[in-house]
Enzyme design. Structure first.
Site, PDB file in Angstrom:
ATOM      1  CE1 TYR A  41      -3.863  -2.335  -0.094  1.00  0.00           C
ATOM      2  CE2 TYR A  41      -2.742  -3.119   2.158  1.00  0.00           C
ATOM      3  CZ  TYR A  41      -3.626  -3.492   1.137  1.00  0.00           C
ATOM      4  OH  TYR A  41      -4.392  -4.416   0.988  1.00  0.00           O
ATOM      5  CG  ASN A  92      -9.764   2.638  -1.466  1.00  0.00           C
ATOM      6  OD1 ASN A  92     -10.391   1.270  -1.353  1.00  0.00           O
ATOM      7  ND2 ASN A  92      -8.402   2.399  -1.355  1.00  0.00           N
ATOM      8  CG  HIS A  98     -13.212  -7.268  -2.381  1.00  0.00           C
ATOM      9  ND1 HIS A  98     -12.926  -6.931  -3.709  1.00  0.00           N
ATOM     10  CD2 HIS A  98     -12.111  -6.820  -1.607  1.00  0.00           C
ATOM     11  CE1 HIS A  98     -11.735  -6.370  -3.898  1.00  0.00           C
ATOM     12  NE2 HIS A  98     -11.205  -6.166  -2.687  1.00  0.00           N
ATOM     13  CG  ASP A 105     -28.143  -1.976  -2.439  1.00  0.00           C
ATOM     14  OD1 ASP A 105     -27.922  -2.435  -3.582  1.00  0.00           O
ATOM     15  OD2 ASP A 105     -28.751  -2.715  -1.704  1.00  0.00           O
ATOM     16  CG  HIS A 118      -9.288  -0.675  -5.162  1.00  0.00           C
ATOM     17  ND1 HIS A 118      -9.886  -1.285  -4.252  1.00  0.00           N
ATOM     18  CD2 HIS A 118     -10.389  -0.862  -6.034  1.00  0.00           C
ATOM     19  CE1 HIS A 118     -11.219  -1.547  -4.172  1.00  0.00           C
ATOM     20  NE2 HIS A 118     -11.584  -1.273  -5.478  1.00  0.00           N
ATOM     21  CG  LEU A 119      -4.197   2.652  -1.970  1.00  0.00           C
ATOM     22  CD1 LEU A 119      -4.305   2.457  -0.490  1.00  0.00           C
ATOM     23  CD2 LEU A 119      -3.351   3.912  -2.202  1.00  0.00           C
ATOM     24  CB  SER A 120      -3.086  -2.959  -4.257  1.00  0.00           C
ATOM     25  OG  SER A 120      -4.645  -3.468  -3.719  1.00  0.00           O
TER      26      SER A 120
HETATM   27  O1  CA2 Z   1      -5.953  -1.468  -2.835  1.00  0.00           O
HETATM   28  C1  CA2 Z   1      -6.674  -1.204  -2.128  1.00  0.00           C
HETATM   29  O2  CA2 Z   1      -6.780   0.314  -2.116  1.00  0.00           O
HETATM   30  C2  CA2 Z   1      -7.750  -1.910  -1.193  1.00  0.00           C
HETATM   31  O3  CA2 Z   1      -8.845  -1.102  -1.306  1.00  0.00           O
HETATM   32  C3  CA2 Z   1      -7.214  -1.796   0.021  1.00  0.00           C
HETATM   33  C4  CA2 Z   1      -8.134  -2.883   1.114  1.00  0.00           C
HETATM   34  C5  CA2 Z   1      -8.180  -4.126   0.513  1.00  0.00           C
HETATM   35  O4  CA2 Z   1      -9.104  -5.140   1.290  1.00  0.00           O
HETATM   36  C6  CA2 Z   1      -8.702  -4.184  -0.875  1.00  0.00           C
HETATM   37  O5  CA2 Z   1      -8.807  -5.546  -1.527  1.00  0.00           O
HETATM   38  C7  CA2 Z   1      -7.838  -3.230  -1.826  1.00  0.00           C
HETATM   39  C8  CA2 Z   1      -7.373  -3.073   2.436  1.00  0.00           C
HETATM   40  C9  CA2 Z   1      -6.990  -1.746   2.991  1.00  0.00           C
HETATM   41  C10 CA2 Z   1      -6.059  -2.200   4.065  1.00  0.00           C
HETATM   42  O6  CA2 Z   1      -5.148  -1.099   4.353  1.00  0.00           O
HETATM   43  C11 CA2 Z   1      -3.969  -1.212   5.153  1.00  0.00           C
HETATM   44  C12 CA2 Z   1      -3.229  -0.499   5.269  1.00  0.00           C
HETATM   45  C13 CA2 Z   1      -1.958  -0.558   5.992  1.00  0.00           C
HETATM   46  C14 CA2 Z   1      -1.814  -1.721   6.872  1.00  0.00           C
HETATM   47  C15 CA2 Z   1      -2.778  -2.785   6.828  1.00  0.00           C
HETATM   48  C16 CA2 Z   1      -3.982  -2.339   5.850  1.00  0.00           C
END
Ligand code: CA2
Length: 167
Positions: A41, A92, A98, A105, A118-120
């Site tokens: 992230y 986001n 998911h 809704d 999404h960041l990733s």
């Molecule tokens: O890639 C993204 O922005 C996500 O929305 C991030 C979510 C993940 O469940 C999605 O599949 C993709 C998770 C965010 C968790 O962020 C953290 C940041 C730092 C440490 C741990 C979790």
């Protein structure tokens, strides 16, 4: 001469030239950004992303308001409040993207243009992340560019709002 009828204020437009409002929503766990999992992230904190969104928003002529919650209901309440107040959403949804029919809704019910970010690159990760319930009610999705996903999403939303909002 007939008095001029008061024109209804279009949603998302307050007084003044740069008052188009865009709400940026961050879902669960995104408050942890910059503290853990930097390999996925990045190292940018949520506060830094918010500050940059605000700065870029003013450069684009919009006011950006940001909101983070780890609670599904709080995100839904913020989306409801955005209806009639904002011109669009950047969201986001985090893990809720998911899983949450309710969040989907709420976005749909808001009738606001929304961009999912999404960041990733969720499509290059575990299969359970490949699909989001929320993207089907958004005008588009940006993923895989780290914090830049938010900035690109904001630009895309503003381009859409401006091009359909020539009154
Ligand atoms: O890639 C993204 O922005 C996500 O929305 C991030 C979510 C993940 O469940 C999605 O599949 C993709 C998770 C965010 C968790 O962020 C953290 C940041 C730092 C440490 C741990 C979790």
């Amino acid at each position: 001469m007939r008095p001029r009828a008061a024109r209804a204020k279009p949603p998302g437009r307050a007084k003044g030239p740069s008052a188009t409002l865009v709400i940026v929503l961050h879902g669960p766990n995104l408050n942890l950004l910059g503290t853990r999992k930097p390999e996925i992230y990045g190292r940018t904190t949520l506060a830094e992303i918010d500050a940059e969104l605000t700065r870029r928003g003013s450069a684009l002529g919009v006011t950006v308001q940001t909101f983070q919650s780890n609670h599904e209901g709080a995100l839904i309440d913020r989306i409801h409040a955005a209806r009639g107040e904002a011109a669009g959403l950047v969201i986001n949804p985090g893990g809720y993207g998911h899983t949450s029919v309710a969040l989907r809704d709420a976005i749909e019910a808001s009738e606001l243009p929304a961009v999912e970010v999404h960041l990733s690159n969720i499509h290059a990760r575990e299969t359970f992340r490949h699909h989001t319930l929320t993207s089907g009610v958004c005008i588009g999705q940006v993923c895989g560019f780290g914090a830049n996903s938010y900035y690109l999403g904001l630009e895309a939303l503003v381009a859409r709002v401006v091009s359909t909002d020539r009154r």
